[in-house]
Design an enzyme around this catalytic site. Structure first.
Site, PDB file in Angstrom:
ATOM      1  N   LYS A  75     -73.079 -60.435-109.496  1.00  0.00           N
ATOM      2  CA  LYS A  75     -72.670 -61.323-108.404  1.00  0.00           C
ATOM      3  C   LYS A  75     -71.212 -61.671-108.656  1.00  0.00           C
ATOM      4  O   LYS A  75     -70.842 -62.853-108.808  1.00  0.00           O
ATOM      5  CB  LYS A  75     -73.595 -62.550-108.375  1.00  0.00           C
ATOM      6  CG  LYS A  75     -73.431 -63.438-107.156  1.00  0.00           C
ATOM      7  CD  LYS A  75     -73.971 -62.850-105.867  1.00  0.00           C
ATOM      8  CE  LYS A  75     -73.676 -63.783-104.695  1.00  0.00           C
ATOM      9  NZ  LYS A  75     -74.095 -63.213-103.398  1.00  0.00           N
TER      10      LYS A  75
ATOM     11  N   ASP B 275     -89.016 -56.930-111.612  1.00  0.00           N
ATOM     12  CA  ASP B 275     -90.344 -57.297-111.106  1.00  0.00           C
ATOM     13  C   ASP B 275     -90.484 -56.887-109.643  1.00  0.00           C
ATOM     14  O   ASP B 275     -91.534 -56.383-109.231  1.00  0.00           O
ATOM     15  CB  ASP B 275     -90.599 -58.799-111.296  1.00  0.00           C
ATOM     16  CG  ASP B 275     -91.011 -59.108-112.731  1.00  0.00           C
ATOM     17  OD1 ASP B 275     -91.390 -58.167-113.455  1.00  0.00           O
ATOM     18  OD2 ASP B 275     -90.949 -60.278-113.144  1.00  0.00           O
TER      19      ASP B 275
ATOM     20  N   TYR C 134     -81.032 -67.438-119.721  1.00  0.00           N
ATOM     21  CA  TYR C 134     -82.316 -67.736-120.358  1.00  0.00           C
ATOM     22  C   TYR C 134     -82.129 -68.228-121.791  1.00  0.00           C
ATOM     23  O   TYR C 134     -82.987 -68.910-122.341  1.00  0.00           O
ATOM     24  CB  TYR C 134     -83.242 -66.510-120.358  1.00  0.00           C
ATOM     25  CG  TYR C 134     -83.804 -66.149-118.992  1.00  0.00           C
ATOM     26  CD1 TYR C 134     -83.512 -66.901-117.860  1.00  0.00           C
ATOM     27  CD2 TYR C 134     -84.637 -65.051-118.830  1.00  0.00           C
ATOM     28  CE1 TYR C 134     -84.015 -66.570-116.618  1.00  0.00           C
ATOM     29  CE2 TYR C 134     -85.156 -64.710-117.585  1.00  0.00           C
ATOM     30  CZ  TYR C 134     -84.834 -65.469-116.484  1.00  0.00           C
ATOM     31  OH  TYR C 134     -85.342 -65.132-115.254  1.00  0.00           O
TER      32      TYR C 134
ATOM     33  N   ASP D  69     -78.023 -59.955-104.435  1.00  0.00           N
ATOM     34  CA  ASP D  69     -78.763 -60.243-103.200  1.00  0.00           C
ATOM     35  C   ASP D  69     -78.894 -58.973-102.359  1.00  0.00           C
ATOM     36  O   ASP D  69     -79.950 -58.712-101.763  1.00  0.00           O
ATOM     37  CB  ASP D  69     -78.142 -61.399-102.404  1.00  0.00           C
ATOM     38  CG  ASP D  69     -76.627 -61.332-102.297  1.00  0.00           C
ATOM     39  OD1 ASP D  69     -75.978 -60.646-103.104  1.00  0.00           O
ATOM     40  OD2 ASP D  69     -76.081 -61.984-101.387  1.00  0.00           O
TER      41      ASP D  69
ATOM     42  N   ASP E 232     -84.635 -59.564-114.590  1.00  0.00           N
ATOM     43  CA  ASP E 232     -86.004 -60.084-114.505  1.00  0.00           C
ATOM     44  C   ASP E 232     -86.493 -59.996-113.058  1.00  0.00           C
ATOM     45  O   ASP E 232     -87.571 -59.455-112.764  1.00  0.00           O
ATOM     46  CB  ASP E 232     -85.998 -61.542-114.990  1.00  0.00           C
ATOM     47  CG  ASP E 232     -87.396 -62.124-115.086  1.00  0.00           C
ATOM     48  OD1 ASP E 232     -88.372 -61.369-114.965  1.00  0.00           O
ATOM     49  OD2 ASP E 232     -87.501 -63.352-115.294  1.00  0.00           O
TER      50      ASP E 232
HETATM   51 MG   LIG Z   1     -76.638 -63.331 -99.830  1.00  0.00          MG
HETATM   52 MG   LIG Z   2     -90.494 -61.287-114.986  1.00  0.00          MG
END
Ligand SMILES: [Mg+2]
Ligand SMILES: [Mg+2]
Lengths: 354, 354
Positions: free
Chosen positions: A189, A249, A142, A221, A245
């Site tokens: 990841k 959420d 970001y 994931d 983020d």
């Molecule tokens: Mg995956």
């Molecule tokens: Mg958010």
């Protein structure tokens, strides 16, 4: 304890709920013999209206001389829906986070037994869920370099992390597990990303200084699945900015009552506490906004200063209000309690419980 | 129609389920008068065992002269648990995707009425869910430049996208909506990322050639919430590689039956079809693996060649098997049906239904 608390109610329902949080803080001060001094300042759309700046210098000065900031909400359709608006309310929040160096966002996620039927998840899955997400807030993709080729056909974003950025939040997260269930899950990841491998290496090394804390790792994931399949497995989740983020959420909706969720943004000095809900301008001043997230943000503020019993007293009062059905219409559409009455009940309970 | 189909059963339960998919394809061929020619080749751990290479040249040659590839599963604890292993089964899959230029991963997510009680979500939320995710598979941060500073303290990953990469998958996604509900949702983070803004610009422009398709946009953090709160709102979701990884794995668990989920990986030429489940080596050869995901992958293969009625016949047969409780023990622990019997039932039903 003496605390100077900056109040930044902001826009929409922000002022409606912050005033209720102040009631609870005042009740705690009275019950426990503390002195809290409050100073209000402008931020957001209302600050643009009055000064042209979503974060006036004066507001920043008020925050910087305080011990902590209690924030309401920000955003107004007047600016949000105007594509030509040059200053936007949200800029005030971003600038404030940056100015205060708030590099960690903390989001507790808890399934309240009395509200479990409001969860989108089945009861046996959501029951017992009680975890906290530590999200890195000032680094990663970001904030990395953004590029667009001259002809506008190739774009890029850079995700970058340094050891130092990871270390400071990792220590906060490890420490947080100690007043919880001593378990830390790093979400990354690392099978694909170099930054994730750095996170894993640094967090593993730091983990050696916290031998009492169980450390495990989850690919993002998989984490997105586990939050739905088995959310009660988590204690503290630590993760980088963008994963945080998405995951926080996602986590915010599983309890079924987003109006209850508080958050803290912490740096090396002054911390800020705010509900995760938005400014909800349609409800402004109507005495219907749920004040609980703001009140629980005040509890997080007390916890931050190690006033644990005080924080628990607020949390307990909130649970009682839920149990007794003293809730705003978002939680029970037949309820006749408004923002004020719920705030009063909780503040009274805090005083009364002592 | 004549089709040459490469069969790559791979490891674990891969061979168990692929053989059932072949039965269904053969039944379709018989019922509709098509000719499907199958040629089997090695991939994964079994290919390493026999040739030293997880994707032997010969296998790639078989794939390249075929019209489509039906893939089983890949992975074996013998290699996965050995940190010193130099060749890994998964490399075979990655190399195959790359060699065939498979830039789009397609994942249908559907709530089967007969299995709704297995969903982690409440019935009224999951009911009616039926959407497909188009995930970009060969670009973005997973494939961008990775850096680590010499002293190992700063790491970075680059997320890069070109107009051309976005265009080719966007056309596939827009077209896919036309045999569905004509709605496309682009999931991005355009309020923060330059690459997301490029995605939004390119997809918006392409959308003008599909005036019958309703196009909307969702930030990835909001998408992660909406998949839990209201999954039936979606028709086709289009997104970049990493967001697609997270969102499609999140989506895969909401139906409660990951053993039913098929996928396609599509490029400009030969496409590949495979269940999303792994090789599940513990169940290998035990006649307990659920063959439905592989059978539905075969249906996606037929759809890819515009054999819509044929694909629907398989899907209908699968639904009947679920309805009648002809399912493997993962779906009903009291079931006495094995992999073979379920495969036979579905193939018989295909022939019988005609
Ligand atoms: Mg995956
Ligand atoms: Mg958010």
């Amino acid at each position: 304890m003496k605390l100077n608390i900056a109040l930044l109610p902001g826009d929409g329902i922000g002022p409606d709920v912050v005033v209720q949080a102040v009631k609870s803080l005042q009740a705690v001060a009275d019950a426990f013999g503390h002195t809290f001094h409050f100073e209000e300042a402008l931020v957001g759309a209302i600050a643009i209206d009055k000064t042209g700046d979503p974060l006036p210098e004066e507001t920043l000065a008020v925050c910087k001389k305080s011990d902590a900031v209690l924030f309401g909400a920000i955003g107004d359709p007047k600016y949000d829906n105007d594509p030509k608006a040059k200053v936007r309310p949200e800029q005030g929040l971003l600038k404030l986070r940056k100015s205060l160096g708030l590099f960690t966002n903390i989001r507790p996620i808890k399934a309240y037994p009395t509200l479990i039927e409001k969860s989108p998840l089945k009861k046996d899955i959501i029951s017992g869920t009680d975890f906290t997400i530590y999200r890195e807030l000032t680094g990663g993709i970001y904030f990395g370099e953004k590029k667009i080729s001259e002809d506008g056909t190739i774009a890029s974003d850079l995700c970058e992390y340094s050891e130092a950025e990871i270390e400071r939040i990792a220590h906060l997260a490890f420490k947080a597990t100690r007043s919880r269930k001593n378990k830390l899950t790093l979400v990354d990841k690392a099978n694909v990303l170099e930054t994730s491998r750095l996170w894993r290496r640094v967090v593993t090394t730091i983990g050696k200084s916290y031998p009492d804390v169980e450390l495990d790792f989850l690919f993002v994931d998989n984490a997105a699945m586990q939050i739905i399949l088995n959310p009660s497995q988590f204690d503290v989740i630590l993760t980088e900015n963008m994963f945080g983020d998405i995951i926080s959420d996602e986590g915010s909706v599983i309890g079924g009552s987003i109006g209850l969720l508080a958050s803290a943004s912490v740096g090396s000095d002054i911390a800020m506490f705010e509900p995760i809900h938005g400014s909800y301008p349609q409800a402004k001043g109507k005495d219907i906004a749920n004040p609980v997230a703001s009140i629980l943000s005040a509890a997080m503020l007390l916890e931050h200063f190690n006033l644990k019993e005080e924080a628990e007293t607020i949390q307990y009062a909130v649970e009682k209000s839920l149990e007794k059905g003293v809730v705003t219409p978002d939680l029970d559409k037949n309820s006749t309690y408004g923002t004020n009455k719920v705030g009063d009940f909780i503040a009274d309970f805090i005083l009364h419980a002592e």
